[in-house]
Enzyme design. Structure first.
Site, PDB file in Angstrom:
ATOM      1  N   HIS A  76     -58.546  31.800 -28.461  1.00  0.00           N
ATOM      2  CA  HIS A  76     -57.615  30.815 -27.892  1.00  0.00           C
ATOM      3  C   HIS A  76     -57.522  29.581 -28.195  1.00  0.00           C
ATOM      4  O   HIS A  76     -56.567  28.615 -27.806  1.00  0.00           O
ATOM      5  CB  HIS A  76     -57.769  30.967 -26.321  1.00  0.00           C
ATOM      6  CG  HIS A  76     -57.960  32.356 -25.737  1.00  0.00           C
ATOM      7  ND1 HIS A  76     -56.468  32.965 -25.443  1.00  0.00           N
ATOM      8  CD2 HIS A  76     -58.840  32.856 -25.206  1.00  0.00           C
ATOM      9  CE1 HIS A  76     -56.881  33.957 -24.742  1.00  0.00           C
ATOM     10  NE2 HIS A  76     -57.984  34.187 -24.835  1.00  0.00           N
ATOM     11  N   CYS A 110     -61.700  39.721 -20.584  1.00  0.00           N
ATOM     12  CA  CYS A 110     -61.863  39.191 -21.750  1.00  0.00           C
ATOM     13  C   CYS A 110     -63.227  39.451 -22.309  1.00  0.00           C
ATOM     14  O   CYS A 110     -63.691  39.547 -23.406  1.00  0.00           O
ATOM     15  CB  CYS A 110     -61.422  37.605 -22.037  1.00  0.00           C
ATOM     16  SG  CYS A 110     -59.682  37.495 -22.814  1.00  0.00           S
ATOM     17  N   CYS A 218     -64.562  32.642   5.555  1.00  0.00           N
ATOM     18  CA  CYS A 218     -63.507  32.506   6.627  1.00  0.00           C
ATOM     19  C   CYS A 218     -63.690  33.965   7.475  1.00  0.00           C
ATOM     20  O   CYS A 218     -63.886  34.078   8.612  1.00  0.00           O
ATOM     21  CB  CYS A 218     -62.036  32.088   6.435  1.00  0.00           C
ATOM     22  SG  CYS A 218     -61.796  30.689   6.536  1.00  0.00           S
TER      23      CYS A 218
END
Lengths: 257, 156, 106
Positions: A76, A110, A218
Site C-alpha cells: 500500500h 490482509c 452498551c
C-alpha cells in the site's frame, strides 16, 4: 419496564424529545457533548493519548510481518496517501466472503492472507493500533458510505438491531440514542451514537478500543448477551451507524469519557 | 472484630461473624490503613509548617471520568539558582493511597508550571505542596466532584 | 516497542523558557484492581520520569498509582544550547524506556 429504572439507580432525563430518527440538521458528534477538558484533550495531538496508538500503528504499517515477510507498506505504500478516506467508506462489501466487512476485519484479512501472519486478536493491541492508524488518515474527511446496493440489506439489518429492545433492561440503542440523546444517564451525556471518532481513546478504558467494543459495553449495560466480535450483527450495526453519520467529519482518534 | 484479623478466632465467632471478617482480612492492609491527607503532607514536609499561598492548583470542579483528571500547577518563584522551587508534591484525600506524584524542579526548569493527568477514585480534595529552596513549604487545595459512569462494563 | 510522544520546540533563543510535553503508552496498573473472577491484577506502573538536557537532569518526577494510564506531563526548561533532550521512564521492574528530541538554540 420504564417504572423500574429509578429502582436501578438510572434516570433518563428526557427533555420532551420527539422520538424517532435524528434529522440531518440536528446531528452532532459525540465530541459536542463532552466537557471542555475532554474536547481539549482530543484536539491537541500532543495530549491526545489516542495518538500513542496512531504512532504504534505507523510503526506496524512498515514492519514486515508473517511468513511472507511483507509489511502493509510493501503493497500500500505511504498510508498518508493510500489510506486517505478509506476508513470513511467502511464497512464495505467484500467480494471474497460475499458479505460486508468492517475495517478491522479487512486489516485482519490482509494480515492472514497477504502477509501470512497469525489472525490478529480483535481488540488486541496490534489490530487496534493498525485500525486506528488507518482510520486516522481519514481525519477531517466526511463519512462516505459507499453507494453499493449490496450493502443495503446489512444497513437495514443494522437499523433493525438498533431499534430492537434487548437485555434485562429491555432497551434498544434507539431508546437512548434516537429518543433521548439530549438527556443524561446519571452523570453521562447520552449522545447520538455517531461513530465518527473510532477507534476512540475512552477514559473509562484507559486505552483505545473499537466501535464494536463500545457497542459491547452498551449491550452489557442493558444486561444483554453481547454479540461476538467481528460478527455479522456488529458489522451490520456499524454499516447502519456509518450511513446515519454520512457527511459528518471523521475524528479518529476521538477521546470520550 | 476487624482489628482481630490475625488473632485467635474461635469457630463460633467465625460462624456468627460470617464471612465478613475474613473478607476484611483478605483486603490489602494498605487499603484499610492509608495515611490521612494531613499525615501524607507531614511525611513530605517532615512536619515543617505549611503556608497557604504561592501555589496555584487548577482542577476542573466536576469531571466526567476519574481515570484522567487534568491538573495544572503553578508556583510563584523566580526559579533562579538562589530562589527556586525544589519539589512539588500532589496528594489526594480518598484514593487507596495518598501520593499522586512528586516533581523535582530546579533553576534549569525555568518556570514552575506543570500540567498532568491523575486518577481520582471518587469526589475528594487534592492538595499540592511546594518545597522552596529556602526550605519553606507552600500549598493549595482543590475539591473535585467525580461523576461515575452510568453503565457498568465487564472487564475483558 | 516504546510508544512515546514528546514535544519540544525545534528552535529557540538562548535563555528562552520553552514548553516541553511528554506522554508514553503504559497501563499504569494500580495493583488495586480485580480482574475477571476476582483475581487481583498485579501492580505495574512507571515510578520515575526524567528529562535530561545534554545529560543533565532538568526535571524529574516520581509517579504513584494515582497517575493516569499513558502518563502525560507538561513542564518547562530553559533553552541553554543546541543539543538533545532525553526523556527516560523507569517502571516497577526497572525497565527503562527512552525518547529523544533535538533543539537548535541561537
Amino acid at each position: 419496564m420504564r417504572a423500574r429504572w429509578p429502582a436501578l439507580g438510572l434516570a433518563l432525563l428526557a427533555g420532551g424529545v420527539a422520538a424517532g430518527e435524528i434529522g440531518p440538521s440536528e446531528r452532532r458528534s459525540g465530541r459536542d457533548f463532552m466537557s471542555a477538558e475532554t474536547r481539549a484533550m482530543q484536539a491537541d495531538d500532543n495530549s491526545n493519548p489516542g495518538m500513542l496508538w496512531v504512532l504504534q500503528g505507523e510503526q506496524l504499517w512498515s514492519d514486515p510481518a508473517g511468513s511472507k515477510n511483507l509489511s502493509c507498506a510493501s503493497c500500500h505504500g505511504e498510508a498518508t496517501e493510500s489510506m486517505k478516506g478509506v476508513a470513511a467508506r467502511y464497512p464495505a462489501f467484500d467480494d471474497a466472503s460475499g458479505k460486508p466487512i468492517d475495517l478491522a476485519g479487512r486489516i485482519a484479512r490482509c494480515r492472514t492472507e497477504r502477509q501470512g501472519a497469525e489472525i490478529p486478536a480483535r481488540e488486541g493491541d496490534e489490530l487496534v493500533a493498525l485500525t486506528t492508524y488507518v482510520a486516522h488518515q481519514s481525519r477531517g474527511l466526511p463519512v462516505a458510505p459507499p453507494a453499493d446496493e449490496r450493502l443495503a440489506p446489512a444497513r437495514a439489518e443494522g437499523r433493525r438491531l438498533f431499534e430492537t429492545r434487548m437485555g434485562q433492561l429491555d432497551l434498544a440503542c434507539a431508546s437512548c440514542h434516537d429518543d433521548n440523546w439530549q438527556g443524561r444517564l446519571g452523570g453521562s451525556a447520552v449522545t447520538q451514537a455517531h461513530p465518527t471518532g473510532y477507534p476512540i481513546y475512552r477514559l473509562e478504558w484507559q486505552a483505545v478500543g473499537s466501535l464494536q467494543r463500545r457497542m459491547r459495553g452498551c449491550m452489557v449495560g442493558v444486561r444483554a448477551e453481547p454479540f461476538a466480535y467481528g460478527s455479522d450483527a456488529y458489522v451490520a450495526l456499524e454499516a447502519y451507524l456509518m450511513s446515519r453519520a454520512a457527511g459528518m467529519a471523521m475524528e479518529t482518534p476521538g477521546v470520550r469519557p | 472484630m476487624a482489628g482481630d484479623c490475625h488473632g485467635m478466632i474461635d469457630r463460633r465467632e467465625l460462624l456468627t461473624a460470617g464471612g465478613a471478617s475474613l473478607l476484611v482480612c483478605a483486603l490489602p492492609g494498605s487499603a484499610l490503613a492509608r495515611p490521612s491527607l494531613a499525615e501524607a503532607v507531614a511525611g513530605f514536609t517532615g512536619g515543617a509548617p505549611v503556608q497557604t499561598g504561592r501555589v496555584t492548583l487548577t482542577i476542573p470542579p466536576l469531571v466526567e471520568n476519574g481515570n484522567a483528571v487534568g491538573v495544572n500547577l503553578a508556583v510563584e518563584s523566580p526559579m533562579t539558582a538562589a530562589d527556586h522551587v525544589r519539589r512539588i508534591a500532589l496528594f489526594n484525600e480518598k484514593n487507596p493511597q495518598p501520593d499522586i506524584a512528586i516533581f523535582t524542579l530546579g533553576p534549569r526548569t525555568g518556570r514552575a508550571r506543570i500540567a498532568t493527568r491523575i486518577r481520582l477514585a471518587t469526589s475528594q480534595t487534592v492538595v499540592a505542596v511546594a518545597e522552596m529552596s529556602d526550605g519553606s513549604y507552600w500549598s493549595s487545595s482543590a475539591s473535585v466532584i467525580v461523576t461515575l459512569a452510568a453503565c457498568i462494563e465487564d472487564l475483558s | 516497542m516504546t510508544r512515546a510522544l514528546v514535544n519540544v520546540p525545534k528552535t529557540a533563543k538562548r535563555g528562552d523558557v520553552i514548553d516541553v510535553r511528554a506522554m508514553i503508552a503504559h497501563p499504569m496498573e494500580t495493583g488495586y484492581r480485580m480482574g475477571p473472577n476476582g483475581v487481583p491484577i498485579p501492580r505495574d506502573i512507571i515510578t520515575r520520569f526524567e528529562c535530561l538536557y545534554d545529560g543533565e537532569i532538568v526535571f524529574a518526577a516520581e509517579f504513584f498509582p494515582a497517575m493516569s494510564a499513558n502518563p502525560f506531563i507538561s513542564f518547562s526548561t530553559v533553552a541553554t544550547a543546541s543539543g538533545t533532550l532525553t526523556f527516560r521512564w523507569t517502571d516497577d521492574a526497572g525497565k527503562v524506556e527512552t525518547a529523544t528530541a533535538e533543539i537548535a538554540v541561537s
